[in-house]
Design a protein around this motif. Structure first.
Motif, PDB file in Angstrom:
ATOM      1  N   LYS A  49      -4.517  13.311  -6.048  1.00  0.00           N
ATOM      2  CA  LYS A  49      -4.204  13.239  -4.536  1.00  0.00           C
ATOM      3  C   LYS A  49      -2.834  13.503  -3.983  1.00  0.00           C
ATOM      4  O   LYS A  49      -2.361  14.432  -3.105  1.00  0.00           O
ATOM      5  N   PRO A  50      -1.629  13.331  -4.995  1.00  0.00           N
ATOM      6  CA  PRO A  50      -0.417  13.705  -4.585  1.00  0.00           C
ATOM      7  C   PRO A  50      -0.098  15.165  -4.757  1.00  0.00           C
ATOM      8  O   PRO A  50       0.484  15.734  -3.916  1.00  0.00           O
ATOM      9  N   ASP A  55       4.047   5.249  -8.864  1.00  0.00           N
ATOM     10  CA  ASP A  55       2.665   5.808  -9.204  1.00  0.00           C
ATOM     11  C   ASP A  55       2.473   7.207  -9.830  1.00  0.00           C
ATOM     12  O   ASP A  55       1.574   7.320 -10.461  1.00  0.00           O
ATOM     13  N   GLY A  70       0.678  -1.273  -0.013  1.00  0.00           N
ATOM     14  CA  GLY A  70      -0.027   0.099   0.169  1.00  0.00           C
ATOM     15  C   GLY A  70       0.790   1.388   0.125  1.00  0.00           C
ATOM     16  O   GLY A  70       0.269   2.615  -0.099  1.00  0.00           O
ATOM     17  N   ARG A  71       2.173   1.155  -0.040  1.00  0.00           N
ATOM     18  CA  ARG A  71       3.029   2.347  -0.064  1.00  0.00           C
ATOM     19  C   ARG A  71       2.965   3.233  -1.258  1.00  0.00           C
ATOM     20  O   ARG A  71       3.073   2.270  -2.298  1.00  0.00           O
ATOM     21  N   SER A  72       3.073   4.403  -1.182  1.00  0.00           N
ATOM     22  CA  SER A  72       3.288   5.054  -2.340  1.00  0.00           C
ATOM     23  C   SER A  72       4.685   4.934  -3.148  1.00  0.00           C
ATOM     24  O   SER A  72       5.502   4.661  -2.294  1.00  0.00           O
ATOM     25  N   HIS A  73       4.622   4.962  -4.299  1.00  0.00           N
ATOM     26  CA  HIS A  73       6.132   4.819  -5.054  1.00  0.00           C
ATOM     27  C   HIS A  73       6.174   6.070  -5.945  1.00  0.00           C
ATOM     28  O   HIS A  73       5.503   6.139  -6.652  1.00  0.00           O
ATOM     29  N   PRO A  99      -4.057   8.975   0.309  1.00  0.00           N
ATOM     30  CA  PRO A  99      -4.481   7.707  -0.138  1.00  0.00           C
ATOM     31  C   PRO A  99      -3.636   7.439  -1.495  1.00  0.00           C
ATOM     32  O   PRO A  99      -3.427   8.388  -2.439  1.00  0.00           O
ATOM     33  N   ARG A 100      -3.380   6.194  -1.801  1.00  0.00           N
ATOM     34  CA  ARG A 100      -2.740   6.017  -3.241  1.00  0.00           C
ATOM     35  C   ARG A 100      -3.895   6.438  -4.340  1.00  0.00           C
ATOM     36  O   ARG A 100      -4.738   6.193  -4.472  1.00  0.00           O
ATOM     37  N   ILE A 116       7.825   6.507   2.109  1.00  0.00           N
ATOM     38  CA  ILE A 116       7.302   6.047   0.946  1.00  0.00           C
ATOM     39  C   ILE A 116       8.644   5.483  -0.099  1.00  0.00           C
ATOM     40  O   ILE A 116       9.751   5.639   0.358  1.00  0.00           O
ATOM     41  N   LEU A 133       2.831  12.476   1.628  1.00  0.00           N
ATOM     42  CA  LEU A 133       2.411  11.518   0.575  1.00  0.00           C
ATOM     43  C   LEU A 133       2.115  10.175   1.385  1.00  0.00           C
ATOM     44  O   LEU A 133       1.647   9.240   0.627  1.00  0.00           O
TER      45      LEU A 133
END
Length: 474
Positions: A391-392, A191, A89-92, A473-474, A160, A469
């Motif tokens: 979102k980012p 992402d 679930g981590r952002s990349h 949410p991703r 992240i 971040l």
């Protein structure tokens, strides 16, 4: 422990280590990584090696990768590189910067040697870093590297997953970089992308660039007689390509500033009302923007704000025109040909190929008898526009506002950054553009500088953005 609860120690670390951050930046600035001059190819390789070694010291899995030109750097800080188990679930994020710099000519206009960085006083009292590359882009990319350093130092990992991608040919058009992206697109999956090669609204107001104008650059040559003609013998009877060309170019514009090419505005959208209201509050006046260059009257569409004219509206500019005799003294000729270079800055909804065709059709339809036109395509790139609700983007906006204590401006850029379009086209990634440059940084010019405040608070800003971040949410 949440990223937000770990943030303050990270910010404290940035402040305590700032002198060392400056020392590390200066070491990079001393490397003469001028990509345009083959004589400095070794320096470009040295800059890549230097950066790779520094980033690897933070625990990134780092490689210097060959390209058909200057090398690129790929560095990964993910679950394997961290040595920690992270869930999916981590952002990349893919972070991009460039280590190459512009040539320093004319050298005699520099106040000190361009590769001997120094902190000095600006005329208005600001502390500034002066060196080639101080802002574009070594100082900018190092704000992100130093933010990662602080997170790793305090917590042992990043909040992240991050891939850092640094190239060495941005200043010469990234001609070998797109093939590199295509060859490595699976490895560079993320992402979204983030770029630190843009600016702030003013020295105290942070900004995120949410749109970049595209570009179509055309050259048109009008030809008539088989040779230059004596104007006393043929004047009044033979077609004059300069007259034909200037007539057509002059007809490109209505009196109110609109461009007359049929279909030129097809697909062009207005800025959302809430963003336009924010722009109005910025009060970008002709006095502020034009007076420093000796002008006073906006020349774009008369029913648009000045800030719209220079960022969110499409344009047409005649960049050069040549024809006939231009040497000293007089030579009474009717030239056989005349040419002009024309650039179109495009916005979201406009397609470069359609604009190019529309322009060529416009010129061809207005050619009189005995004249023909030849066209050359010098450059093209599509416009880029972010989803205002991405979102980012929202997370970065909040983080910047918290750091600078002023509402973050979402602004368009009148310029083009082709790599952003390449990320979208090749990797399928949207890009968030956050930067800390100022309009008086003299990039590409002698005495390039970067505000010390921009460098310091830029590091702190990225630390905050990474935390934001992680919790978005991703």
């Amino acid at each position: 422990m949440s990223s937000s609860s770990q943030l303050q120690p990270v910010l404290d670390r940035i402040d305590a280590d700032f002198d060392n951050s400056l020392t590390r930046l200066f070491a990079l600035l001393r490397i003469k990584s001028i990509s345009a001059d083959p004589a400095f190819a070794g320096d470009c390789k040295a800059a890549a090696d230097h950066l790779a070694k520094d980033i690897a010291s933070l625990g990134f899995a780092t490689d210097v990768r060959p390209t058909a030109g200057h090398p690129a750097i790929v560095a990964k800080s993910n679950s394997k590189a961290d040595g920690k188990a992270h869930d999916g679930g981590r952002s990349h994020v893919l972070f991009y910067g460039h280590y190459d710099v512009q040539p320093v000519d004319p050298l005699n206009l520099w106040h000190r040697p361009p590769f001997e960085p120094v902190v000095t006083d600006h005329a208005d009292g600001r502390k500034i870093i002066v060196a080639r590359g101080a802002e574009d882009d070594k100082g900018q990319l190092m704000t992100f590297v130093e933010a990662c350093r602080a997170w790793k130092s305090v917590t042992g990992s990043l909040p992240i997953d991050v891939t850092i991608l640094i190239e060495g040919e941005e200043e010469i058009g990234s001609k070998n970089f797109v093939p590199f992206l295509e060859a490595n697109k699976e490895e560079l999956a993320a992402d979204f992308a983030m770029v630190c090669d843009t600016g702030m609204w003013d020295p105290n107001t942070p900004a995120i660039t949410t749109s970049l104008r595209g570009l179509v650059y055309e050259e048109v040559k009008i030809k008539a007689a088989s040779r230059d003609l004596h104007s006393g013998v043929f004047g009044g009877g033979a077609r004059n390509p300069i007259r034909v060309l200037t007539y057509i170019l002059g007809s490109l514009f209505e009196e109110n500033g609109r461009i007359t090419i049929p279909g030129f505005y097809d697909g062009v959208k207005d800025v959302p009302p809430d963003i336009l209201a924010q722009w109005k509050k910025l009060n970008l006046t002709p006095e502020r923007f034009l007076q420093p260059i000796g002008l006073s009257i906006p020349a774009g569409e008369k029913d648009r704000l000045l800030i719209e004219q220079i960022t969110s509206r499409p344009t047409c500019d005649i960049n050069g025109i040549v024809g006939g005799y231009t040497g000293e003294g007089s030579k009474t000729v009717i030239p056989a040909e005349a040419s002009a270079k024309i650039s179109f800055r495009l916005v979201e909804g406009q397609q470069p190929d359609k604009i190019r065709k529309a322009f060529r059709d416009y010129v061809t339809a207005r050619l009189p008898g005995d004249c023909r036109a030849e066209f050359s395509d010098h450059s093209n790139a599509p416009a880029i526009a972010l989803d205002w609700n991405m979102k980012p983007l929202a997370a970065a906006k909040r983080a910047l506002t918290e750091e600078w204590g002023k509402e973050t401006v979402l602004m368009g850029s009148g310029a083009s950054i082709p790599i952003v379009a390449d990320f979208k086209r090749t990797l399928g990634l949207d890009t968030v553009l956050v930067g800390f440059g100022l309009e008086d940084d003299n990039i590409h010019s002698p005495n390039e500088k970067y505000d010390l405040k921009s460098f310091h608070k830029g590091i702190r800003s990225w630390a905050r953005i990474l935390a934001a971040l992680a919790e978005a949410p991703r």
